[in-house]
Design a protein around this motif. Structure first.
Motif: not given
Length: 355
Positions: A84-102
């Motif tokens: 759902x969250x398409x992580x890249x170098x600018x999103x979600x942003x500096x120092x931010x992490x994302x946890x997702x399940x699929x």
């Protein structure tokens, strides 16, 4: 391993809602007291962890935890479109992490990712504190920078002061000046090559001393030698090589950079208990490493080397050795981004579920 970080966890309620739940806690205490669902515990114990340390030629054939940034881990880059969250170098942003399940290929896949390494570390720490698999994406951020160093490390001011005051004093450097004079070449590169070759030919590795360090029973002053003693005994361990090499370079007016090198086991993804030391010199805007071999090694090649015990480089911290009027100063210069944090995921999950 004791890790104390404050983590702010922002849980995305729905993709259309701006509501976020925020919680701050001391992560070092949650490991032991937070209950987990049976489903989550079984997933963690049975899942394959695929990080940049072991991602080459991997495919998803079972429940999996994918760790790293999309740029570092080819499987995250391949499958990020499924999440759902398409992580890249600018999103979600500096120092931010994302946890997702699929669900991918019929298997449950959890990604611990972020816009940068610090963001990935945030997701690792947060995941190790969850009590169930997340149904919605989690965006997380740490307030403190995660730094991992070996023991002993020049990042410790006490050890750095020991090296400055006992191993690389102006007197210590002067004692090997005659050797430096005979190794001086027509240019900086030739001089560095001569020094690398001379040290490799005249100093043999002392496995007995290395064993004492591995066992953790030693005093710094009894293990590490000033340059002249290394020359006289013809034996030493990595820091002995590094301080002798640095002294010879300084006498020939070449600035050395001592490298704190942290190693990991590729199969277990665990950091080695012992760090390594070597020396780099900058020639024409490129760093070359001198490390017990009779040649200069471009640093980009050095970072891919395999060391004894099938260990590889996790990260490198460079320290500039500066000759001042009345003493030598060792100054932290640069951190070369590494993959040491991925071994921490294994340690954290072991702390949580095998305690």
């Amino acid at each position: 391993m004791k890790i104390k970080f404050l983590i702010t966890v922002l849980v995305i309620a729905t993709i259309f809602s701006s509501y976020a739940y925020e919680k701050t806690y001391d992560i070092s205490h949650v490991f032991y007291y937070t209950l987990t669902s049976v489903k989550f515990e079984e997933f963690v114990k049975n899942a394959e962890i695929i990080s940049p340390l072991n991602a080459n030629n991997k495919t998803i054939t079972k429940d999996t935890i994918l760790v790293g940034t999309p740029n570092d881990n080819p499987l995250i880059k391949k499958y990020i479109g499924f999440f759902e969250v398409k992580v890249n170098e600018t999103y979600p942003g500096k120092d931010k992490g994302v946890i997702e399940k699929q669900i991918i290929n019929g298997h449950t896949v959890v990604i611990l990712t972020g816009s940068d390494i610090q963001g990935v570390y945030s997701s690792i720490l947060t995941f190790a504190n969850l009590n169930d698999l997340p149904d919605k994406p989690i965006i997380c951020e740490t307030f403190n920078k995660a730094e991992i160093y070996g023991i002993p490390s020049l990042d410790s001011k006490y050890f750095r002061n020991f090296v400055e005051d006992h191993l690389l004093t102006l007197k210590n450097i002067e004692e090997v000046k005659n050797i430096s004079y005979h190794l001086r070449g027509d240019n900086k590169k030739e001089t560095a090559e001569n020094i690398a070759k001379w040290v490799a030919e005249h100093v043999k590795y002392d496995y007995g001393k290395a064993k004492k360090i591995e066992n953790g029973k030693f005093e710094w002053k009894d293990i590490y030698n000033p340059p002249l003693k290394t020359v006289k005994t013809g034996r030493g361990i990595c820091l002995d090589y590094a301080t002798l090499t640095s002294a010879l370079l300084l006498n020939d007016n070449i600035t050395p950079y001592i490298l704190d090198v942290y190693l990991y086991n590729e199969s277990s993804m665990r950091l080695s208990k012992i760090s390594h030391a070597s020396v780099a010199v900058e020639i024409n805007n490129t760093f070359f490493v001198i490390d017990q071999q009779p040649k200069l090694i471009p640093i980009n090649e050095y970072t891919t080397q395999t060391f004894e015990g099938n260990l590889k480089i996790a990260s490198i911290v460079m320290f500039k050795v500066v000759k001042e009027r009345d003493k030598i100063k060792i100054i932290k210069y640069r951190e070369i981004p590494g993959v040491a944090i991925y071994g921490d995921l294994v340690e954290l999950l072991n702390m949580r579920f095998n305690n």
